[in-house]
Design a protein around this motif. Structure first.
Motif, mmCIF file in Angstrom:
data_model
loop_
_atom_site.group_PDB
_atom_site.id
_atom_site.type_symbol
_atom_site.label_atom_id
_atom_site.label_comp_id
_atom_site.label_asym_id
_atom_site.label_seq_id
_atom_site.Cartn_x
_atom_site.Cartn_y
_atom_site.Cartn_z
ATOM 1 N N LEU A 92 -3.566 8.830 14.235
ATOM 2 C CA LEU A 92 -3.624 9.654 13.023
ATOM 3 C C LEU A 92 -5.046 9.599 12.482
ATOM 4 C CD1 LEU A 92 -0.338 8.541 11.196
ATOM 5 C CD2 LEU A 92 -0.795 10.816 12.157
ATOM 6 N N PRO A 93 -5.549 10.742 11.969
ATOM 7 C CA PRO A 93 -6.889 10.724 11.368
ATOM 8 C C PRO A 93 -6.895 9.834 10.127
ATOM 9 C CG PRO A 93 -5.992 12.981 11.522
ATOM 10 C CD PRO A 93 -4.876 12.043 11.847
ATOM 11 N N LYS A 94 -8.082 9.546 9.603
ATOM 12 C CA LYS A 94 -8.187 8.685 8.412
ATOM 13 C C LYS A 94 -7.893 9.450 7.125
ATOM 14 C CE LYS A 94 -10.611 4.540 9.365
ATOM 15 N NZ LYS A 94 -10.700 4.624 10.843
ATOM 16 N N GLU A 95 -8.329 10.693 7.058
ATOM 17 C CA GLU A 95 -8.307 11.456 5.802
ATOM 18 C C GLU A 95 -6.881 11.982 5.539
ATOM 19 O OE1 GLU A 95 -8.350 14.446 3.210
ATOM 20 O OE2 GLU A 95 -8.718 15.277 5.209
ATOM 21 N N PRO A 96 -6.343 11.751 4.306
ATOM 22 C CA PRO A 96 -4.949 12.116 4.008
ATOM 23 C C PRO A 96 -4.594 13.584 4.284
ATOM 24 C CG PRO A 96 -5.814 10.728 2.249
ATOM 25 C CD PRO A 96 -6.966 11.036 3.161
ATOM 26 N N GLY A 97 -5.478 14.513 3.966
ATOM 27 C CA GLY A 97 -5.179 15.932 4.211
ATOM 28 C C GLY A 97 -5.006 16.217 5.692
ATOM 29 N N LYS A 98 -5.853 15.594 6.503
ATOM 30 C CA LYS A 98 -5.749 15.769 7.960
ATOM 31 C C LYS A 98 -4.515 15.065 8.522
ATOM 32 C CE LYS A 98 -10.104 17.035 10.019
ATOM 33 N NZ LYS A 98 -11.325 16.520 10.660
ATOM 34 N N ARG A 99 -4.201 13.922 7.954
ATOM 35 C CA ARG A 99 -2.984 13.217 8.395
ATOM 36 C C ARG A 99 -1.768 14.102 8.134
ATOM 37 N NH1 ARG A 99 -3.871 7.481 8.690
ATOM 38 N NH2 ARG A 99 -1.832 6.849 7.905
ATOM 39 N N ALA A 100 -1.756 14.757 6.957
ATOM 40 C CA ALA A 100 -0.630 15.631 6.618
ATOM 41 C C ALA A 100 -0.539 16.798 7.595
ATOM 42 C CB ALA A 100 -0.767 16.141 5.188
ATOM 43 N N LEU A 101 -1.684 17.332 7.966
ATOM 44 C CA LEU A 101 -1.703 18.435 8.927
ATOM 45 C C LEU A 101 -1.159 17.978 10.286
ATOM 46 C CD1 LEU A 101 -2.595 21.239 9.894
ATOM 47 C CD2 LEU A 101 -4.915 20.319 10.190
ATOM 48 N N VAL A 102 -1.634 16.847 10.766
ATOM 49 C CA VAL A 102 -1.129 16.313 12.042
ATOM 50 C C VAL A 102 0.374 16.070 11.942
ATOM 51 C CG1 VAL A 102 -1.159 14.310 13.598
ATOM 52 C CG2 VAL A 102 -3.314 15.295 12.780
ATOM 53 N N ARG A 103 0.798 15.426 10.850
ATOM 54 C CA ARG A 103 2.225 15.125 10.723
ATOM 55 C C ARG A 103 3.067 16.405 10.627
ATOM 56 N NH1 ARG A 103 0.859 10.528 6.916
ATOM 57 N NH2 ARG A 103 1.235 8.564 8.055
ATOM 58 N N ALA B 77 5.810 15.133 5.889
ATOM 59 C CA ALA B 77 4.343 15.103 5.911
ATOM 60 C C ALA B 77 3.808 15.175 4.486
ATOM 61 C CB ALA B 77 3.808 16.258 6.743
ATOM 62 N N ILE B 78 4.449 16.000 3.652
ATOM 63 C CA ILE B 78 4.061 16.116 2.240
ATOM 64 C C ILE B 78 4.266 14.783 1.526
ATOM 65 C CG2 ILE B 78 4.703 17.183 0.033
ATOM 66 C CD1 ILE B 78 5.491 19.729 1.668
ATOM 67 N N ILE B 79 5.406 14.165 1.776
ATOM 68 C CA ILE B 79 5.732 12.912 1.082
ATOM 69 C C ILE B 79 4.794 11.778 1.513
ATOM 70 C CG2 ILE B 79 7.518 11.138 0.807
ATOM 71 C CD1 ILE B 79 9.577 13.542 0.937
ATOM 72 N N GLU B 80 4.488 11.710 2.802
ATOM 73 C CA GLU B 80 3.534 10.681 3.258
ATOM 74 C C GLU B 80 2.162 10.916 2.605
ATOM 75 O OE1 GLU B 80 3.971 8.011 5.387
ATOM 76 O OE2 GLU B 80 5.856 8.418 6.438
ATOM 77 N N GLU B 83 2.344 9.717 -0.926
ATOM 78 C CA GLU B 83 2.356 8.247 -0.909
ATOM 79 C C GLU B 83 0.949 7.691 -0.675
ATOM 80 O OE1 GLU B 83 4.894 6.459 -1.714
ATOM 81 O OE2 GLU B 83 4.809 4.528 -0.682
ATOM 82 N N GLU B 84 0.185 8.375 0.181
ATOM 83 C CA GLU B 84 -1.169 7.893 0.495
ATOM 84 C C GLU B 84 -2.159 8.177 -0.629
ATOM 85 O OE1 GLU B 84 -0.632 8.326 5.352
ATOM 86 O OE2 GLU B 84 -1.927 9.734 4.302
ATOM 87 N N THR B 85 -1.962 9.290 -1.327
ATOM 88 C CA THR B 85 -2.936 9.675 -2.360
ATOM 89 C C THR B 85 -2.497 9.254 -3.767
ATOM 90 O OG1 THR B 85 -1.937 11.884 -2.555
ATOM 91 C CG2 THR B 85 -3.797 11.648 -1.038
ATOM 92 N N ARG B 86 -1.204 9.012 -3.945
ATOM 93 C CA ARG B 86 -0.660 8.567 -5.241
ATOM 94 C C ARG B 86 0.253 7.364 -4.994
ATOM 95 N NH1 ARG B 86 -2.508 13.893 -4.621
ATOM 96 N NH2 ARG B 86 -2.676 15.001 -6.621
#
Lengths: 223, 223
Positions: A92-103, B77-80, B83-86
């Protein structure tokens, strides 16, 4: 959860050569360089329904991973655990937005496609509808994924790094081919899947390279 | 992904009152105290298939969350991401083994059950099989979950803290009731779901409390 193994023992993966969920975990274990032992659970022979196995995995599914003294089930839960405890060679990438995209790509496959078209669903659905059902749903989701990939793909699903999206994509493409889904409308998906199968971690995880793959399939090439 | 909003704007959740995936995200937003605006996407009227919406969500599903200048899809993916940002009011435990356990319950619902029994699948399956199909698969998975809960439940699914497993459980129990699945074999599931619905974040996320809930349902009580 029970504690059948000590931490220093080699992880044991309950796997079936053709299970795409087990395949995902095999790829991640290979990718991260984690040595493991395979125990085969033959889904066609319904070995997942034995009392012994269902104690490990109450939903009677593969994979199950025994690691660090834990019994882990559900491929994505296992993979997130491996990512959290063995962060090297991240999937998984480090950045939360990219993680969300991958997920989101991961879940399009692992939630919206695989569970709808797996062996137990097709058996329950009945022989007369298996083919039409599989083609319809696999194509439906691939259409959405292909659109997303048009915006975000590089060499792989998200940019030029291998991620969990790629790890889920390869088995799904394999299944689509197996069910003769027309992949010509999805050139990005095809291109990425082909490229991934050049990588050693992916090669080693392929069904035809598994100890429980019947020899008549073993001799075919990796398509 | 496009960037339709600036970071300081209020998050927008594309939701449908009865969608269990949107419901999960509503609960997490409430739980974490994140203020948000709802835009309704009527799945029965197929508003998810409009060109405008499918640009946001290529798989034509709810939910979509616009937050931090990002367009996020797929409830988990939204929830993760949230969780990561808040991280305050966490919905996942800190310890990796426990996180894996919670996620395995989450995926039993969000991968193995919901996608197999959602509106589009039932419509494609055909009216004659909807009821039998739904009862079969919801019962099948609940049986496995109930077994897991016997070992790990406290007040809630995993011990005495609310987790993402609980957040996924409530909508699934609601759907099971809607399809008249016999829940008497699953007393732990029922007990936990009832207890969760006493919490304000869960109450506020309930379909019957949504702006797009038809008034004839709105007047019923929360069961």
């Amino acid at each position: 959860m029970s504690n059948p193994q000590h931490h220093h023992e080699k992880p044991v993966l309950y796997s079936y050569f053709r299970s795409s969920c087990a395949w995902r975990v095999r790829t991640v274990l290979n990718w991260k360089g984690i040595d493991y032992e395979i125990k085969s659970v033959n889904l066609v022979k319904e070995e997942q329904k034995t009392l012994e196995y269902s104690k490990l995995n109450p939903l009677k599914e593969v994979p199950t991973l025994i690691i660090d003294g834990l019994v882990l089930t559900q491929s994505l839960a296992i993979i997130e655990y491996l990512e959290e405890t063995r962060p090297e060679k991240a999937v998984l990438p480090k950045e939360p937005g990219k993680r969300a995209l991958v997920r989101s790509l991961v879940l399009a496959i692992a939630s919206d496609t695989q569970p709808v078209t797996n062996l137990r669903i097709l058996n329950y659905l009945g022989d007369d509808r298996k083919e039409e059902w599989t083609k319809y749903w696999m194509s439906y989701i691939f259409e959405g994924i292909e659109k997303q990939l048009k915006e975000v793909a590089g060499d792989y699903c998200v940019g030029n790094e291998v991620t969990l999206a790629d790890i889920c994509l390869v088995p799904q493409v394999f299944n689509a081919n197996r069910f003769k889904v027309d992949l010509t409308p999805f050139p990005i998906i095809q291109r990425i899947s082909d490229k991934l199968l050049e990588l050693e971690a992916f090669k080693k995880a392929h069904p035809f390279r598994q100890i429980d793959c019947p020899s008549e399939l073993n001799s075919k090439n990796n398509t």
